[in-house]
Enzyme design. Sequence first.
Site, PDB file in Angstrom:
ATOM      1  N   SER A 143       0.862  -1.192   0.000  1.00  0.00           N
ATOM      2  CA  SER A 143       0.000   0.000   0.000  1.00  0.00           C
ATOM      3  C   SER A 143       0.888   1.228   0.000  1.00  0.00           C
ATOM      4  CB  SER A 143      -0.865   0.005   1.270  1.00  0.00           C
ATOM      5  OG  SER A 143      -1.492   1.256   1.445  1.00  0.00           O
ATOM      6  N   TYR A 156      -2.168  -0.528  10.449  1.00  0.00           N
ATOM      7  CA  TYR A 156      -2.257  -0.954   9.045  1.00  0.00           C
ATOM      8  C   TYR A 156      -0.959  -0.610   8.302  1.00  0.00           C
ATOM      9  CZ  TYR A 156      -3.804  -1.034   4.163  1.00  0.00           C
ATOM     10  OH  TYR A 156      -3.908  -1.291   2.811  1.00  0.00           O
TER      11      TYR A 156
HETATM   12  N1  LIG Z   1      -8.590  -0.330  -1.578  1.00  0.00           N
HETATM   13  C1  LIG Z   1      -7.525   0.421  -1.320  1.00  0.00           C
HETATM   14  O1  LIG Z   1      -7.596   1.665  -1.308  1.00  0.00           O
HETATM   15  C2  LIG Z   1      -6.188  -0.238  -1.057  1.00  0.00           C
HETATM   16  C3  LIG Z   1      -5.062   0.585  -1.072  1.00  0.00           C
HETATM   17  C4  LIG Z   1      -3.816   0.002  -0.826  1.00  0.00           C
HETATM   18  C5  LIG Z   1      -3.710  -1.351  -0.592  1.00  0.00           C
HETATM   19  N2  LIG Z   1      -4.834  -2.130  -0.581  1.00  0.00           N
HETATM   20  C6  LIG Z   1      -4.646  -3.547  -0.305  1.00  0.00           C
HETATM   21  O2  LIG Z   1      -5.185  -4.289  -1.356  1.00  0.00           O
HETATM   22  C7  LIG Z   1      -5.539  -5.586  -0.894  1.00  0.00           C
HETATM   23  C8  LIG Z   1      -6.932  -5.931  -1.374  1.00  0.00           C
HETATM   24  O3  LIG Z   1      -7.872  -5.053  -0.755  1.00  0.00           O
HETATM   25  P1  LIG Z   1      -9.152  -4.492  -1.506  1.00  0.00           P
HETATM   26  O4  LIG Z   1      -9.081  -3.014  -1.472  1.00  0.00           O
HETATM   27  O5  LIG Z   1      -9.345  -5.177  -2.793  1.00  0.00           O
HETATM   28  O6  LIG Z   1     -10.321  -4.882  -0.470  1.00  0.00           O
HETATM   29  P2  LIG Z   1     -11.396  -6.059  -0.486  1.00  0.00           P
HETATM   30  O7  LIG Z   1     -12.302  -5.922  -1.650  1.00  0.00           O
HETATM   31  O8  LIG Z   1     -11.999  -6.039   0.871  1.00  0.00           O
HETATM   32  O9  LIG Z   1     -10.513  -7.348  -0.687  1.00  0.00           O
HETATM   33  C9  LIG Z   1      -9.853  -7.982   0.353  1.00  0.00           C
HETATM   34  C10 LIG Z   1      -9.760  -9.457  -0.002  1.00  0.00           C
HETATM   35  O10 LIG Z   1      -9.006 -10.125   1.007  1.00  0.00           O
HETATM   36  C11 LIG Z   1      -9.729 -11.277   1.408  1.00  0.00           C
HETATM   37  N3  LIG Z   1      -9.380 -11.629   2.774  1.00  0.00           N
HETATM   38  C12 LIG Z   1      -9.446 -10.846   3.877  1.00  0.00           C
HETATM   39  N4  LIG Z   1      -9.035 -11.554   4.952  1.00  0.00           N
HETATM   40  C13 LIG Z   1      -8.703 -12.795   4.497  1.00  0.00           C
HETATM   41  C14 LIG Z   1      -8.210 -13.964   5.108  1.00  0.00           C
HETATM   42  N5  LIG Z   1      -7.961 -14.022   6.428  1.00  0.00           N
HETATM   43  N6  LIG Z   1      -7.994 -15.042   4.341  1.00  0.00           N
HETATM   44  C15 LIG Z   1      -8.233 -15.021   3.011  1.00  0.00           C
HETATM   45  N7  LIG Z   1      -8.695 -13.939   2.371  1.00  0.00           N
HETATM   46  C16 LIG Z   1      -8.923 -12.838   3.115  1.00  0.00           C
HETATM   47  C17 LIG Z   1     -11.199 -10.907   1.215  1.00  0.00           C
HETATM   48  O11 LIG Z   1     -11.977 -12.055   0.983  1.00  0.00           O
HETATM   49  P3  LIG Z   1     -12.837 -12.867   2.061  1.00  0.00           P
HETATM   50  O12 LIG Z   1     -13.467 -11.861   2.981  1.00  0.00           O
HETATM   51  O13 LIG Z   1     -13.800 -13.591   1.190  1.00  0.00           O
HETATM   52  O14 LIG Z   1     -11.860 -13.772   2.742  1.00  0.00           O
HETATM   53  C18 LIG Z   1     -11.120 -10.115  -0.083  1.00  0.00           C
HETATM   54  O15 LIG Z   1     -11.137 -10.986  -1.194  1.00  0.00           O
HETATM   55  C19 LIG Z   1      -5.380  -5.558   0.626  1.00  0.00           C
HETATM   56  O16 LIG Z   1      -4.154  -6.135   0.993  1.00  0.00           O
HETATM   57  C20 LIG Z   1      -5.369  -4.058   0.922  1.00  0.00           C
HETATM   58  O17 LIG Z   1      -4.663  -3.766   2.114  1.00  0.00           O
HETATM   59  C21 LIG Z   1      -6.064  -1.603  -0.812  1.00  0.00           C
END
Ligand SMILES: NC(=O)c1ccc[n+]([C@@H]2O[C@H](COP(=O)([O-])OP(=O)(O)OC[C@H]3O[C@@H](n4cnc5c(N)ncnc54)[C@H](OP(=O)(O)O)[C@@H]3O)[C@@H](O)[C@H]2O)c1
Length: 246
Positions: A143, A156
Site C-alpha cells: 500500500s 495498518y
Molecule cells: N482499496 C484500497 O484503497 C487499497 C489501497 C492500498 C492497498 N490495498 C490492499 O489491497 C488488498 C486488497 O484489498 P481491496 O481493497 O481489494 O479490499 P477487499 O475488496 O476487501 O478485498 C480484500 C480481499 O481479502 C480477502 N481476505 C481478507 N481476509 C482474508 C483472510 N484471512 N484469508 C483469506 N482472504 C482474506 C477478502 O476475501 P474474504 O473476505 O472472502 O476472505 C477479499 O477478497 C489488501 O491487501 C489491501 O490492504 C487496498
Amino acid sequence: MHEQLEGTVVAITGASSGIGAATAEHLAAHGARVVLGARRGDRLEEVVGRIAASGGDAIGVVVDVTRREDLARLVGAAVERHGRLDVLVSNAGTMAISPFDDLRQDDWDAMVATNLTGVLNGIGAALPVFRRQRSGQFVHVASTAAYVVKVPQGVYAATKTAVKVLTEGLRQESGPDLRVTLVSPGFTDTEGVGKGASPAAAAALDRQRREVAMPPSAVASAVGYAIAQPAGVDISEVVVRPTAQG
Ligand SMILES: NC(=O)c1ccc[n+]([C@@H]2O[C@H](COP(=O)([O-])OP(=O)(O)OC[C@H]3O[C@@H](n4cnc5c(N)ncnc54)[C@H](OP(=O)(O)O)[C@@H]3O)[C@@H](O)[C@H]2O)c1
C-alpha cells in the site's frame, strides 16, 4: 494482449472481491490460468463464474491466509491441476483502521495475521515449489501506507511497511531464478475501504473513496505488467496511485 501471460499459472489470495478479483479477471482475460483463494466461497464462485463465462480458466479454493495449511492447500491445488505454479499474488488484506485510543486490539491482531502473517504463509507454501521448478514469482500487495503513515492508520501502515521490507529481503535472497515484486496501490475503489474501520475513519475513507479512488483494474494492470516481463527481468517495486491522491 500480454503474450507472456498465456498459460501462466497464477494463484491469488483475496480474490473474492476488489483488487484480487479484478487481478484474476485481468490475468485470465490475457490467458493466465488462475487459482483463487479467499474465505467467502460464494463470492469466489461468482468470480470463477465470470471468468469461465468469458472462456477463461479459473478455480476457487476457500482459504484463510492466517492458516499455514490453507496456503499449502491453495498452492497444492495449482500444482495438482496445472503441474506447476508460476506466480503467487499475496493480496488478501484487511483495512480495519482506527485510532490507537480506541484500543481495538482484535482488529490490530487481525491486520497483523492477515496482512503480514498471511504473506509469510504464502512464502512458506510457494518457495519450495518455486525452488524445485527453478522459476516462480511472488507478487505482494502492500500500500502507499508502506511509504507514508497517515492518522489513524498506524497499525495498518506498520503491517504494509513490514511487507515492503520482507519483500525486499526475499528479493535479495531469491536470485537468480525467482522474481519478487511489491505492488503498492494508493486509494482504490473497493468494498474493503472503510470495512471494519472506526465510524469516523470509515466516514472519512468513504468520502475519499468517492472523491479520489481509482478503479481496481488499475492495480490489476500493474500486476499484469510485472508478471509479463521476460524471464530474468524483475519489476521489483510498483507504486500505483490516483493522480488526485495527495
Ligand atoms: N482499496 C484500497 O484503497 C487499497 C489501497 C492500498 C492497498 N490495498 C490492499 O489491497 C488488498 C486488497 O484489498 P481491496 O481493497 O481489494 O479490499 P477487499 O475488496 O476487501 O478485498 C480484500 C480481499 O481479502 C480477502 N481476505 C481478507 N481476509 C482474508 C483472510 N484471512 N484469508 C483469506 N482472504 C482474506 C477478502 O476475501 P474474504 O473476505 O472472502 O476472505 C477479499 O477478497 C489488501 O491487501 C489491501 O490492504 C487496498
